[in-house]
Design an enzyme around this catalytic site. Sequence first.
Site, PDB file in Angstrom:
ATOM      1  N   ASP A  30       0.869  -1.179   0.000  1.00 21.17           N
ATOM      2  CA  ASP A  30       0.000   0.000   0.000  1.00 21.17           C
ATOM      3  C   ASP A  30       0.903   1.225   0.000  1.00 21.17           C
ATOM      4  O   ASP A  30       2.108   1.129   0.249  1.00 21.17           O
ATOM      5  CB  ASP A  30      -0.892  -0.005   1.256  1.00 21.17           C
ATOM      6  CG  ASP A  30      -1.757   1.245   1.335  1.00 21.17           C
ATOM      7  OD1 ASP A  30      -2.404   1.584   0.325  1.00 21.17           O
ATOM      8  OD2 ASP A  30      -1.770   1.907   2.391  1.00 21.17           O
ATOM      9  N   SER A  31       0.305   2.386  -0.232  1.00 28.38           N
ATOM     10  CA  SER A  31       1.065   3.626  -0.182  1.00 28.38           C
ATOM     11  C   SER A  31       1.552   3.921   1.237  1.00 28.38           C
ATOM     12  O   SER A  31       2.479   4.706   1.412  1.00 28.38           O
ATOM     13  CB  SER A  31       0.186   4.776  -0.668  1.00 28.38           C
ATOM     14  OG  SER A  31      -1.017   4.803   0.078  1.00 28.38           O
ATOM     15  N   TYR A  62      -0.578   8.395  -2.488  1.00 20.98           N
ATOM     16  CA  TYR A  62      -0.661   8.102  -3.917  1.00 20.98           C
ATOM     17  C   TYR A  62      -1.908   8.780  -4.526  1.00 20.98           C
ATOM     18  O   TYR A  62      -1.947   9.030  -5.726  1.00 20.98           O
ATOM     19  CB  TYR A  62      -0.808   6.592  -4.154  1.00 20.98           C
ATOM     20  CG  TYR A  62       0.437   5.748  -3.999  1.00 20.98           C
ATOM     21  CD1 TYR A  62       1.621   6.242  -3.458  1.00 20.98           C
ATOM     22  CD2 TYR A  62       0.407   4.408  -4.393  1.00 20.98           C
ATOM     23  CE1 TYR A  62       2.735   5.421  -3.317  1.00 20.98           C
ATOM     24  CE2 TYR A  62       1.528   3.588  -4.263  1.00 20.98           C
ATOM     25  CZ  TYR A  62       2.689   4.098  -3.716  1.00 20.98           C
ATOM     26  OH  TYR A  62       3.785   3.288  -3.577  1.00 20.98           O
ATOM     27  N   GLY A  63      -2.888   9.011  -3.681  1.00 20.83           N
ATOM     28  CA  GLY A  63      -4.205   9.446  -4.159  1.00 20.83           C
ATOM     29  C   GLY A  63      -4.226  10.786  -4.874  1.00 20.83           C
ATOM     30  O   GLY A  63      -5.172  11.095  -5.593  1.00 20.83           O
ATOM     31  N   CYS A  93      -3.675  -0.942  -2.050  1.00 27.52           N
ATOM     32  CA  CYS A  93      -3.975   0.471  -2.284  1.00 27.52           C
ATOM     33  C   CYS A  93      -4.961   0.595  -3.460  1.00 27.52           C
ATOM     34  O   CYS A  93      -4.706   0.078  -4.543  1.00 27.52           O
ATOM     35  CB  CYS A  93      -2.669   1.200  -2.602  1.00 27.52           C
ATOM     36  SG  CYS A  93      -2.903   2.934  -2.977  1.00 27.52           S
ATOM     37  N   ASN A  94      -6.060   1.278  -3.221  1.00 29.51           N
ATOM     38  CA  ASN A  94      -7.065   1.443  -4.279  1.00 29.51           C
ATOM     39  C   ASN A  94      -6.510   2.259  -5.435  1.00 29.51           C
ATOM     40  O   ASN A  94      -6.763   1.945  -6.602  1.00 29.51           O
ATOM     41  CB  ASN A  94      -8.314   2.139  -3.730  1.00 29.51           C
ATOM     42  CG  ASN A  94      -9.142   1.234  -2.855  1.00 29.51           C
ATOM     43  OD1 ASN A  94     -10.204   0.776  -3.245  1.00 29.51           O
ATOM     44  ND2 ASN A  94      -8.655   0.962  -1.655  1.00 29.51           N
ATOM     45  N   THR A  95      -5.745   3.300  -5.126  1.00 25.81           N
ATOM     46  CA  THR A  95      -5.206   4.151  -6.186  1.00 25.81           C
ATOM     47  C   THR A  95      -4.215   3.362  -7.041  1.00 25.81           C
ATOM     48  O   THR A  95      -4.245   3.436  -8.280  1.00 25.81           O
ATOM     49  CB  THR A  95      -4.517   5.401  -5.575  1.00 25.81           C
ATOM     50  OG1 THR A  95      -5.382   5.975  -4.599  1.00 25.81           O
ATOM     51  CG2 THR A  95      -4.183   6.409  -6.637  1.00 25.81           C
ATOM     52  N   GLU A 172      -6.112   9.141   9.693  1.00 22.42           N
ATOM     53  CA  GLU A 172      -4.737   9.056  10.217  1.00 22.42           C
ATOM     54  C   GLU A 172      -4.570   9.881  11.492  1.00 22.42           C
ATOM     55  O   GLU A 172      -3.729   9.573  12.329  1.00 22.42           O
ATOM     56  CB  GLU A 172      -3.732   9.461   9.131  1.00 22.42           C
ATOM     57  CG  GLU A 172      -3.765   8.452   7.999  1.00 22.42           C
ATOM     58  CD  GLU A 172      -2.450   8.269   7.269  1.00 22.42           C
ATOM     59  OE1 GLU A 172      -1.453   8.919   7.617  1.00 22.42           O
ATOM     60  OE2 GLU A 172      -2.440   7.454   6.311  1.00 22.42           O
ATOM     61  N   CYS A 204     -11.304   3.013  -0.683  1.00 18.95           N
ATOM     62  CA  CYS A 204     -10.017   3.526  -0.202  1.00 18.95           C
ATOM     63  C   CYS A 204      -9.658   2.753   1.057  1.00 18.95           C
ATOM     64  O   CYS A 204     -10.541   2.409   1.860  1.00 18.95           O
ATOM     65  CB  CYS A 204     -10.138   5.023   0.108  1.00 18.95           C
ATOM     66  SG  CYS A 204      -8.648   5.726   0.849  1.00 18.95           S
ATOM     67  N   THR A 205      -8.370   2.504   1.209  1.00 20.14           N
ATOM     68  CA  THR A 205      -7.907   1.696   2.343  1.00 20.14           C
ATOM     69  C   THR A 205      -8.379   2.220   3.698  1.00 20.14           C
ATOM     70  O   THR A 205      -8.607   1.447   4.616  1.00 20.14           O
ATOM     71  CB  THR A 205      -6.368   1.683   2.364  1.00 20.14           C
ATOM     72  OG1 THR A 205      -5.896   3.027   2.181  1.00 20.14           O
ATOM     73  CG2 THR A 205      -5.815   0.787   1.275  1.00 20.14           C
ATOM     74  N   HIS A 206      -8.474   3.549   3.816  1.00 17.47           N
ATOM     75  CA  HIS A 206      -8.748   4.149   5.127  1.00 17.47           C
ATOM     76  C   HIS A 206     -10.234   4.151   5.507  1.00 17.47           C
ATOM     77  O   HIS A 206     -10.564   4.279   6.676  1.00 17.47           O
ATOM     78  CB  HIS A 206      -8.266   5.594   5.155  1.00 17.47           C
ATOM     79  CG  HIS A 206      -6.781   5.752   5.107  1.00 17.47           C
ATOM     80  ND1 HIS A 206      -6.020   5.290   4.054  1.00 17.47           N
ATOM     81  CD2 HIS A 206      -5.914   6.336   5.982  1.00 17.47           C
ATOM     82  CE1 HIS A 206      -4.742   5.581   4.289  1.00 17.47           C
ATOM     83  NE2 HIS A 206      -4.654   6.212   5.448  1.00 17.47           N
TER      84      HIS A 206
HETATM   85  N1  DGL Z   1      -4.003   3.839   0.084  1.00 20.15           N
HETATM   86  C1  DGL Z   1      -4.653   4.894  -0.660  1.00 20.15           C
HETATM   87  C2  DGL Z   1      -5.857   4.303  -1.415  1.00 20.15           C
HETATM   88  O1  DGL Z   1      -6.447   3.316  -1.015  1.00 20.15           O
HETATM   89  C3  DGL Z   1      -5.077   6.039   0.232  1.00 20.15           C
HETATM   90  C4  DGL Z   1      -3.929   6.875   0.735  1.00 20.15           C
HETATM   91  C5  DGL Z   1      -3.133   7.546  -0.383  1.00 20.15           C
HETATM   92  O2  DGL Z   1      -3.649   8.505  -0.994  1.00 20.15           O
HETATM   93  O3  DGL Z   1      -2.039   7.104  -0.635  1.00 20.15           O
HETATM   94  O4  DGL Z   1      -6.209   4.810  -2.449  1.00 20.15           O
END
Ligand code: DGL
Length: 285
Positions: A30-31, A62-63, A93-95, A172, A204-206
Site C-alpha cells: 500500500d502507499s 498516492y491518491g 492500495c485502491n489508487t 490518520e 479507499c484503504t482508510h
Molecule cells: N491507500 C490509498 C488508497 O487506497 C489512500 C492513501 C493515499 O492517498 O495514498 O487509495
Amino acid sequence: MDTQLRLDDRTPIRRGLAMNNKTGTIGVFDSGVGGLTVFHRIAERLPGAAIIYLGDTARVPYGTKSAETVVRYARGCAGILLDRGISALVVACNTASAYALDTLRQEIAVPVLGVIEPGAQRAVQATRNGKVGVIGTAGTIHSGAYQKTIRELAPAIRVFAKPCPFFVPLVEEGWTDGDVPRRVVRTYLEELLDENIDTLVLGCTHYPLLKPVISEVAGADVALVDSAEATAHALVDLLHHESWERGTASKPCHRFLVTDAPENFARVSRRFLGYDVTDVEWVDF
Ligand code: DGL
C-alpha cells in the site's frame, strides 16, 4: 544477481519467479499504513499464512499523484516484495490498483490481486435498485476504474462516484467519530445520497475506519461495501484456484516493511489493527 529494481528501470520485473512459486508467502503493499485494513482481513481469513506487508511511507499519498507516478511507485513496491520471494501479490492500495494493476499483471508471473474487482463485484451483488455510489481518493475516482469495472459486470447499473480526499487525513489523525467527521462525511456524501444510491463502495484503504459514521450518515438502507473485506475473500478463492500451499506455521509469520519512518508506522498501525506492530523494517527502492 542484481535484484534491486530502480525506479527508472523500464525492464519488466519478471525475475526469480519460478523459484518464488508456491512458497506460500503473500505480499501486500500500500502507499502507507492504510492497507493494513486489507492485511487485517487477509490475516483473519488465512490464519497461519506468511504475509509480508510493505507500506510506501516515503511516497504516500498516492491518491493525489498522476497515473505515471503511481505506476512507477507500484512497480518499485512489487520489486521489493518479489525479492522477498512472495508467491502472490495483493495491491491493497485502491489508487495503485486503479492505475497499476494491468502493468503489474503483465510484468509479474505470480498472481496479482487488486482491490477494485472484488469491491466492484460485491457492489453489483449488493444493489437492489441499480444505483451504486463509489468513494475514494481523487486518483481512484478520476481513473474511472470502479465505474468501468461495475459497468462491465452489470451495464444497467448507474454509478455515482465522488472523491473524498479529506477522509484519509481524518483517519490518520484518529478523527473517526464525533462532530467533525460526521460533518465532513455528510458534506461529501450529500450528492450521492440525493441520487438515491442503495449501495456505497468504500474505495479507499482508510474508509473502513469511518464505517460507523458513514453508515450513520448514509442510513441503514445503504449497503456499505468494504473493499478490504471483499479482497480478502477474493484472495482465498484465487489461492485455492492456484493450488497454493498454505503455510503450516502454528504462529502466523507477519513482517512489516516501510520505505520511511518505521516508528510513525508502528504508532499509527494500532488504529488499523488494534494491536501494536513492533518489528518494522526500513527498506527503500
Ligand atoms: N491507500 C490509498 C488508497 O487506497 C489512500 C492513501 C493515499 O492517498 O495514498 O487509495
